[in-house]
Design a protein around this motif. Structure first.
Motif, short mmCIF file in Angstrom:
data_model
loop_
_atom_site.label_atom_id
_atom_site.label_comp_id
_atom_site.label_asym_id
_atom_site.label_seq_id
_atom_site.Cartn_x
_atom_site.Cartn_y
_atom_site.Cartn_z
N PHE A 43 0.83 -1.21 0.00
CA PHE A 43 0.00 0.00 0.00
C PHE A 43 0.86 1.26 0.00
CE2 PHE A 43 -3.43 -2.83 1.68
CZ PHE A 43 -4.37 -2.54 0.71
N VAL A 44 1.95 1.25 0.78
CA VAL A 44 2.85 2.41 0.81
C VAL A 44 3.48 2.63 -0.56
CG1 VAL A 44 4.98 3.32 1.80
CG2 VAL A 44 3.30 2.19 3.28
N THR A 45 3.91 1.53 -1.19
CA THR A 45 4.52 1.64 -2.52
C THR A 45 3.51 2.14 -3.54
OG1 THR A 45 6.00 -0.19 -1.96
CG2 THR A 45 5.78 0.37 -4.30
N PHE A 46 2.25 1.69 -3.43
CA PHE A 46 1.21 2.14 -4.36
C PHE A 46 1.00 3.65 -4.24
CE2 PHE A 46 -3.28 2.99 -5.32
CZ PHE A 46 -3.32 2.54 -6.63
N THR A 47 1.01 4.17 -3.00
CA THR A 47 0.87 5.61 -2.80
C THR A 47 2.03 6.36 -3.45
OG1 THR A 47 -0.27 5.21 -0.71
CG2 THR A 47 0.60 7.41 -1.07
N ARG A 48 3.23 5.81 -3.32
CA ARG A 48 4.39 6.45 -3.94
C ARG A 48 4.29 6.42 -5.46
NH1 ARG A 48 9.29 4.04 -0.12
NH2 ARG A 48 8.76 5.24 1.77
N GLU A 50 1.56 6.65 -7.14
CA GLU A 50 0.64 7.73 -7.50
C GLU A 50 1.36 9.07 -7.50
OE1 GLU A 50 -2.60 7.42 -4.73
OE2 GLU A 50 -3.80 6.25 -6.14
N GLN A 51 2.22 9.29 -6.50
CA GLN A 51 2.98 10.54 -6.45
C GLN A 51 3.93 10.65 -7.63
OE1 GLN A 51 4.85 10.33 -2.61
NE2 GLN A 51 2.99 10.92 -1.50
#
Length: 241
Positions: A43-48, A50-51
């Protein structure tokens, strides 16, 4: 985090009920953490991601901007500007669904003049300065500097010849407000630099208009009055106040 707390709460309840040992609870918690840690990292990687995608989109938009120097337009180098500026039926629209910022504006200023530009908010005062600085091309009409169309002047050379003071600054006694003494200093500035420059002054103050050679009065994108400042003030001072 929620799954870990829920597992711990259920485990404690099972221990008190006698259906689970403390060792079994510890083993269960270790198993839950091993399963959830990769998911959390995902999930953390997915947010990154998106950024990163948003940053790439911004870079693409920046790279897709048209260059100011159109290679198809011949530019004429200017050694020194004589500072005669003329607008000939200039119109500008910032967006397709917005009201025109300027409509058919025409005026001419001479070298060394102090020109006061006044009018209500949104009437087109700041747009005049942006057009002179070459920040926007006129969509209709023409702007000439020394009888040369502004579109034929290198925009970099043009801006190197322009000094701009924003509406909010702290150059006078570290204050943004113009009290009596600050206003006196402000009034002296255009008079001091007019020998070497033409001055466009966007203002609402009659004290600033009185030091101008020419006064331009705008209303909803149209030039309502233009001429020697003393004559325009004599006609429109009560209305401007």
């Amino acid at each position: 985090m929620v799954a870990s707390v829920a597992t711990l709460a259920l485990g404690v309840y099972a221990i008190f009920a006698g259906t689970m040992t403390i060792g079994a609870l510890i083993a269960t918690m270790m198993l839950v953490w091993r399963v959830l840690s990769p998911l959390q990292m995902g999930f953390v990687t997915f947010t990154r991601f998106e950024q990163i995608a948003a940053s790439i989109a911004q870079i693409d938009n920046l790279m897709s901007l048209k260059p100011e120097r159109d290679p198809q337009t011949p530019l004429r180098p200017v050694k020194r500007f004589r500072r005669r500026i003329s607008f000939n039926r200039v119109s500008l629209l910032y967006a397709a669904n917005a009201d025109p910022a300027l409509v058919g504006v025409s005026f001419q200023t001479e070298p060394g003049e102090v020109v006061a530009v006044t009018g209500a908010n949104g009437s087109g005062k700041s747009t005049i300065l942006k057009l002179i600085a070459g920040l926007y091309p006129p969509q209709a009409g023409a702007i000439h500097i020394d009888d040369l169309d502004i579109r034929q002047i290198d925009p970099i050379q043009l801006r190197l010849s322009i000094s701009y003071v924003p509406q909010v600054c702290s150059s006078m006694n570290q204050s943004n407000s113009l009290d009596f003494e600050g206003d006196r200093q402000f009034i002296r500035t255009p008079q001091a630099i007019r020998v070497q420059a033409s001055v466009f002054l966007v203002t609402h103050r009659p004290s600033h208009m009185k030091i101008a050679d020419k006064l331009l009065v705008f209303e909803t994108g149209s030039l309502q009055a233009a001429g020697p400042a003393t004559e325009v003030l004599a006609r429109l001072l009560p209305e401007l106040l």
